[in-house]
Design a protein around this motif. Structure first.
Motif, PDB file in Angstrom:
ATOM      1  N   LYS A 174       0.826  -1.211   0.000  1.00  0.00           N
ATOM      2  CA  LYS A 174       0.000   0.000   0.000  1.00  0.00           C
ATOM      3  C   LYS A 174       0.860   1.262   0.000  1.00  0.00           C
ATOM      4  O   LYS A 174       0.570   2.247   0.686  1.00  0.00           O
ATOM      5  CB  LYS A 174      -0.937   0.005   1.210  1.00  0.00           C
ATOM      6  CG  LYS A 174      -1.883  -1.197   1.239  1.00  0.00           C
ATOM      7  CD  LYS A 174      -2.759  -1.191   2.472  1.00  0.00           C
ATOM      8  CE  LYS A 174      -3.675  -2.417   2.514  1.00  0.00           C
ATOM      9  NZ  LYS A 174      -4.512  -2.459   3.726  1.00  0.00           N
ATOM     10  N   LEU A 175       1.920   1.210  -0.788  1.00  0.00           N
ATOM     11  CA  LEU A 175       2.862   2.325  -0.845  1.00  0.00           C
ATOM     12  C   LEU A 175       2.228   3.609  -1.361  1.00  0.00           C
ATOM     13  O   LEU A 175       2.591   4.709  -0.946  1.00  0.00           O
ATOM     14  CB  LEU A 175       4.065   1.937  -1.725  1.00  0.00           C
ATOM     15  CG  LEU A 175       5.158   2.977  -1.945  1.00  0.00           C
ATOM     16  CD1 LEU A 175       5.732   3.447  -0.604  1.00  0.00           C
ATOM     17  CD2 LEU A 175       6.258   2.418  -2.829  1.00  0.00           C
ATOM     18  N   THR A 176       1.253   3.482  -2.248  1.00  0.00           N
ATOM     19  CA  THR A 176       0.620   4.677  -2.817  1.00  0.00           C
ATOM     20  C   THR A 176      -0.094   5.513  -1.761  1.00  0.00           C
ATOM     21  O   THR A 176      -0.287   6.712  -1.946  1.00  0.00           O
ATOM     22  CB  THR A 176      -0.383   4.280  -3.912  1.00  0.00           C
ATOM     23  OG1 THR A 176      -1.307   3.312  -3.392  1.00  0.00           O
ATOM     24  CG2 THR A 176       0.338   3.689  -5.116  1.00  0.00           C
ATOM     25  N   ASN A 177      -0.490   4.885  -0.647  1.00  0.00           N
ATOM     26  CA  ASN A 177      -1.173   5.623   0.421  1.00  0.00           C
ATOM     27  C   ASN A 177      -0.240   6.600   1.139  1.00  0.00           C
ATOM     28  O   ASN A 177      -0.704   7.483   1.861  1.00  0.00           O
ATOM     29  CB  ASN A 177      -1.760   4.655   1.446  1.00  0.00           C
ATOM     30  CG  ASN A 177      -2.868   3.795   0.866  1.00  0.00           C
ATOM     31  OD1 ASN A 177      -3.338   4.056  -0.243  1.00  0.00           O
ATOM     32  ND2 ASN A 177      -3.280   2.767   1.585  1.00  0.00           N
ATOM     33  N   CYS A 178       1.061   6.420   0.947  1.00  0.00           N
ATOM     34  CA  CYS A 178       2.033   7.255   1.658  1.00  0.00           C
ATOM     35  C   CYS A 178       2.290   8.588   0.966  1.00  0.00           C
ATOM     36  O   CYS A 178       2.820   9.507   1.591  1.00  0.00           O
ATOM     37  CB  CYS A 178       3.368   6.504   1.783  1.00  0.00           C
ATOM     38  SG  CYS A 178       3.269   4.954   2.684  1.00  0.00           S
TER      39      CYS A 178
END
Length: 203
Positions: free
Chosen positions: A32-36
């Motif tokens: 869920k890297l895009t949430n960062c």
């Protein structure tokens, strides 16, 4: 963002220099890297083959990079560039494990991939750990002096004003080791061209 309590690793670039688009996409979705957004860090490590780079990352960041089997002797364990999410660290941190330099598999004349992977790490990482044995400091090839000199000089020209912190990890330090040896060997290469400043959003 909910903290990921397990490590996910993937080969980002293989030994032939091919970028693993599918693997990266799966890594981004799993962690869920895009949430960062831009609130994440990248830590990379480079250094000679079989010098304990993967082992160091695994101990520091709870990653699961493959480690060398000491009973089988020195050999190429990490091929290409691998990435993994660090467990229990805030903000979200990606560890990058580079293929070891000075390996017999590529030969002493094939340093192209070494230079490209080192520049890649310096271009995107916030921190680069430069791993080396204490007894290799002061040597030309064993301490990766030609590689580091080329990488630092090119980085100053291509990636300025990008700021990357370089940390030298000296393994098996002895009582006879003097830190000034490291400074005299590495600082002239690292400081040529002026200081680096900037932010991830500048890339």
């Amino acid at each position: 963002m909910a903290e990921i309590d397990h490590c996910c690793s993937t080969q980002l670039i293989d030994g032939e220099g091919e970028f693993n688009v599918v693997g990266l996409d799966n890594f981004i979705r799993t962690t869920k890297l895009t949430n960062c957004g831009l609130s994440y860090a990248v830590v990379a490590i480079m250094g000679p083959q079989s010098s304990g780079k993967s082992n160091l990352l695994n101990h520091l960041f709870q990653t699961n990079f493959r480690e060398m089997d000491a009973f089988r002797g020195r050999s190429q364990t990490t091929k290409g560039i691998w990435i993994a999410n660090c467990v229990g660290i805030d903000p979200f941190t990606v560890a990058m494990d580079l293929e070891g330099t000075d390996g017999r598999e590529r030969g002493e004349d094939d340093t192209t991939f070494e230079k490209q992977s080192a520049l890649f790490a310096l271009a995107i990482a916030d921190i680069v750990l430069i791993n080396m044995w204490c007894h290799d400091i002061g040597r030309e090839q064993a301490a990766n002096k030609p590689l580091l000199k080329t990488v630092f000089q090119v980085m100053m020209r291509l990636f300025s004003p990008r700021k990357t912190t370089q940390l030298f990890v000296v393994r098996d330090k002895t009582k006879s080791f003097f830190f000034v040896q490291l400074l005299c060997t590495m600082v002239p290469m690292a400081t040529r061209g002026g200081p680096l400043t900037g932010a991830r959003s500048d890339l």
